[in-house]
Design a protein around this motif. Structure first.
Motif, PDB file in Angstrom:
ATOM      1  N   TYR A  22      10.673  -7.843 -11.632  1.00  0.00           N
ATOM      2  CA  TYR A  22      11.550  -9.331 -12.343  1.00  0.00           C
ATOM      3  C   TYR A  22      13.161  -7.854 -12.263  1.00  0.00           C
ATOM      4  CZ  TYR A  22       7.778 -11.156 -14.805  1.00  0.00           C
ATOM      5  OH  TYR A  22       6.554 -11.710 -15.140  1.00  0.00           O
ATOM      6  N   THR A  23      12.962  -7.604 -12.194  1.00  0.00           N
ATOM      7  CA  THR A  23      14.314  -6.571 -12.139  1.00  0.00           C
ATOM      8  C   THR A  23      14.619  -6.246 -10.560  1.00  0.00           C
ATOM      9  OG1 THR A  23      14.320  -4.683 -13.867  1.00  0.00           O
ATOM     10  CG2 THR A  23      15.960  -3.758 -12.539  1.00  0.00           C
ATOM     11  N   MET A  24      14.394  -6.365  -9.580  1.00  0.00           N
ATOM     12  CA  MET A  24      13.986  -6.807  -7.922  1.00  0.00           C
ATOM     13  C   MET A  24      14.533  -8.216  -7.934  1.00  0.00           C
ATOM     14  SD  MET A  24      11.616  -4.169  -6.306  1.00  0.00           S
ATOM     15  CE  MET A  24      12.104  -4.530  -5.135  1.00  0.00           C
ATOM     16  N   THR A  25      14.398  -9.427  -8.951  1.00  0.00           N
ATOM     17  CA  THR A  25      14.130 -10.650  -8.541  1.00  0.00           C
ATOM     18  C   THR A  25      15.021 -11.290  -9.309  1.00  0.00           C
ATOM     19  OG1 THR A  25      12.291 -11.172  -9.794  1.00  0.00           O
ATOM     20  CG2 THR A  25      11.744 -10.727  -7.656  1.00  0.00           C
ATOM     21  N   ASN A  77      20.942 -11.743 -18.095  1.00  0.00           N
ATOM     22  CA  ASN A  77      19.593 -11.680 -17.465  1.00  0.00           C
ATOM     23  C   ASN A  77      18.223 -10.538 -17.507  1.00  0.00           C
ATOM     24  OD1 ASN A  77      20.626 -14.549 -16.523  1.00  0.00           O
ATOM     25  ND2 ASN A  77      21.472 -13.631 -14.089  1.00  0.00           N
ATOM     26  N   LEU A  78      19.077  -9.546 -17.644  1.00  0.00           N
ATOM     27  CA  LEU A  78      18.543  -7.977 -18.023  1.00  0.00           C
ATOM     28  C   LEU A  78      17.545  -8.287 -19.373  1.00  0.00           C
ATOM     29  CD1 LEU A  78      20.391  -5.129 -16.059  1.00  0.00           C
ATOM     30  CD2 LEU A  78      18.348  -6.679 -15.534  1.00  0.00           C
ATOM     31  N   ALA A  79      18.424  -9.043 -20.149  1.00  0.00           N
ATOM     32  CA  ALA A  79      18.094  -9.219 -21.882  1.00  0.00           C
ATOM     33  C   ALA A  79      16.436  -9.768 -21.315  1.00  0.00           C
ATOM     34  CB  ALA A  79      18.354  -9.788 -22.419  1.00  0.00           C
ATOM     35  N   ALA A  80      16.237 -11.246 -20.819  1.00  0.00           N
ATOM     36  CA  ALA A  80      15.078 -11.400 -20.666  1.00  0.00           C
ATOM     37  C   ALA A  80      14.241 -10.766 -19.519  1.00  0.00           C
ATOM     38  CB  ALA A  80      14.930 -13.108 -19.622  1.00  0.00           C
ATOM     39  N   VAL A  81      14.498 -10.200 -18.432  1.00  0.00           N
ATOM     40  CA  VAL A  81      13.519  -9.467 -17.918  1.00  0.00           C
ATOM     41  C   VAL A  81      13.129  -8.249 -18.357  1.00  0.00           C
ATOM     42  CG1 VAL A  81      13.864  -7.398 -15.912  1.00  0.00           C
ATOM     43  CG2 VAL A  81      14.686  -9.241 -15.728  1.00  0.00           C
ATOM     44  N   PHE A  82      13.634  -7.209 -19.329  1.00  0.00           N
ATOM     45  CA  PHE A  82      12.938  -6.690 -20.698  1.00  0.00           C
ATOM     46  C   PHE A  82      12.018  -7.009 -21.797  1.00  0.00           C
ATOM     47  CE2 PHE A  82      16.068  -3.672 -18.056  1.00  0.00           C
ATOM     48  CZ  PHE A  82      14.659  -2.812 -17.472  1.00  0.00           C
ATOM     49  N   MET A 132       6.386 -17.924 -15.594  1.00  0.00           N
ATOM     50  CA  MET A 132       6.406 -16.413 -16.095  1.00  0.00           C
ATOM     51  C   MET A 132       7.410 -16.096 -15.711  1.00  0.00           C
ATOM     52  SD  MET A 132       6.136 -14.781 -19.221  1.00  0.00           S
ATOM     53  CE  MET A 132       6.475 -13.195 -19.223  1.00  0.00           C
ATOM     54  N   TRP A 133       7.902 -16.178 -14.551  1.00  0.00           N
ATOM     55  CA  TRP A 133       8.718 -15.365 -13.506  1.00  0.00           C
ATOM     56  C   TRP A 133      10.107 -15.699 -13.127  1.00  0.00           C
ATOM     57  CZ3 TRP A 133       6.063 -12.892  -8.294  1.00  0.00           C
ATOM     58  CH2 TRP A 133       8.339 -12.346  -8.080  1.00  0.00           C
ATOM     59  N   PHE A 134       9.902 -16.886 -12.956  1.00  0.00           N
ATOM     60  CA  PHE A 134      11.206 -18.041 -12.986  1.00  0.00           C
ATOM     61  C   PHE A 134      11.874 -18.020 -14.643  1.00  0.00           C
ATOM     62  CE2 PHE A 134       9.792 -20.310  -9.245  1.00  0.00           C
ATOM     63  CZ  PHE A 134      10.887 -20.141  -8.841  1.00  0.00           C
ATOM     64  N   ASN A 135      11.906 -17.622 -16.001  1.00  0.00           N
ATOM     65  CA  ASN A 135      11.651 -17.396 -16.974  1.00  0.00           C
ATOM     66  C   ASN A 135      12.101 -15.748 -17.638  1.00  0.00           C
ATOM     67  OD1 ASN A 135      11.582 -20.549 -17.995  1.00  0.00           O
ATOM     68  ND2 ASN A 135       9.395 -19.677 -18.767  1.00  0.00           N
ATOM     69  N   ALA A 143      11.952 -16.733 -22.593  1.00  0.00           N
ATOM     70  CA  ALA A 143      11.337 -15.289 -21.976  1.00  0.00           C
ATOM     71  C   ALA A 143      11.110 -14.245 -23.918  1.00  0.00           C
ATOM     72  CB  ALA A 143      12.261 -14.255 -21.618  1.00  0.00           C
ATOM     73  N   THR A 144      11.953 -14.531 -24.297  1.00  0.00           N
ATOM     74  CA  THR A 144      12.061 -13.798 -25.453  1.00  0.00           C
ATOM     75  C   THR A 144      11.417 -14.284 -27.077  1.00  0.00           C
ATOM     76  OG1 THR A 144      14.585 -13.264 -24.635  1.00  0.00           O
ATOM     77  CG2 THR A 144      13.732 -12.742 -27.306  1.00  0.00           C
ATOM     78  N   SER A 145      11.652 -15.525 -26.463  1.00  0.00           N
ATOM     79  CA  SER A 145      10.356 -16.337 -27.692  1.00  0.00           C
ATOM     80  C   SER A 145       8.420 -15.891 -27.037  1.00  0.00           C
ATOM     81  CB  SER A 145      10.592 -18.343 -27.244  1.00  0.00           C
ATOM     82  OG  SER A 145       9.445 -18.201 -28.256  1.00  0.00           O
ATOM     83  N   LEU A 146       8.260 -15.922 -25.991  1.00  0.00           N
ATOM     84  CA  LEU A 146       7.338 -15.444 -25.528  1.00  0.00           C
ATOM     85  C   LEU A 146       7.236 -14.169 -25.843  1.00  0.00           C
ATOM     86  CD1 LEU A 146       4.366 -17.090 -24.777  1.00  0.00           C
ATOM     87  CD2 LEU A 146       5.705 -15.889 -21.849  1.00  0.00           C
ATOM     88  N   THR A 147       7.859 -12.750 -26.288  1.00  0.00           N
ATOM     89  CA  THR A 147       7.627 -12.280 -26.728  1.00  0.00           C
ATOM     90  C   THR A 147       6.755 -11.968 -27.928  1.00  0.00           C
ATOM     91  OG1 THR A 147       9.211 -11.157 -24.392  1.00  0.00           O
ATOM     92  CG2 THR A 147       9.163  -9.780 -26.524  1.00  0.00           C
TER      93      THR A 147
END
Length: 162
Positions: A22-25, A77-82, A132-135, A143-147
């Motif tokens: 996710y960080t690479m993309t 965007n990195l917040a969603a990545v992690f 998942m990837w696009f979110n 992404a945060t909600s699913l976490t």
């Protein structure tokens, strides 16, 4: 090898796989959709639209403060990545717990590798799933909600074990 060490190794690998991919993309700046609205609201700590996403915006602002370089949109965007990487980790833990409830504790190294490898495959399948990837690579609240959904499911399983 100890089963606990093997379990922790597969868990770490599932988190790192998702975090690296996710960080690479990740989007290098603000995406076209309403993600720009979330990035701007995180920067100024405002409400983008009712009901808003206050926790996501506070986490996004935290990433903007902690990371001293790069585009502000990229930092949110990195917040969603992690968040997504942690979702993948919890998916691994949930899958392993479900397999243990069905098959019991692994008796030998082969059973342990099969059990933990299956959990890793489940986590990798989530990592590379389209939605998942696009979110996970843009500043969206999903992404945060699913976490938090995955965290709650995992905590319920821990509670059941106790």
């Amino acid at each position: 090898m100890n089963n606990k060490v093997l379990h922790q190794t597969f868990a770490t690998l599932s988190f790192l796989l998702a975090a690296i991919v996710y960080t690479m993309t990740v989007q290098p700046s603000v995406p076209f959709w309403d993600c720009g609205e979330f990035s701007a609201a995180a920067t100024w700590q405002q409400v983008p639209h009712p009901p808003g996403a206050p926790l996501f915006l506070m986490i996004g602002k935290l990433f903007q403060v902690i990371i001293p370089f790069g585009d502000l949109g990229w930092r949110v965007n990195l917040a969603a990545v992690f968040s997504s990487a942690f979702t993948v980790l919890f998916t691994y833990l949930i899958a392993v717990r479900m397999i243990k409830s069905y098959k019991g504790e692994p008796n030998n190294l082969g059973d342990a590798i099969a059990m933990f490898g299956s959990g890793f495959i489940a986590a990798a399948a989530l990592t590379f799933s389209d939605t998942m990837w696009f979110n996970s690579v843009e500043s969206e609240v999903y992404a945060t909600s699913l976490t938090f959904v995955a965290l709650i499911v995992w905590l319920m399983m821990k509670w059941y074990d106790k």
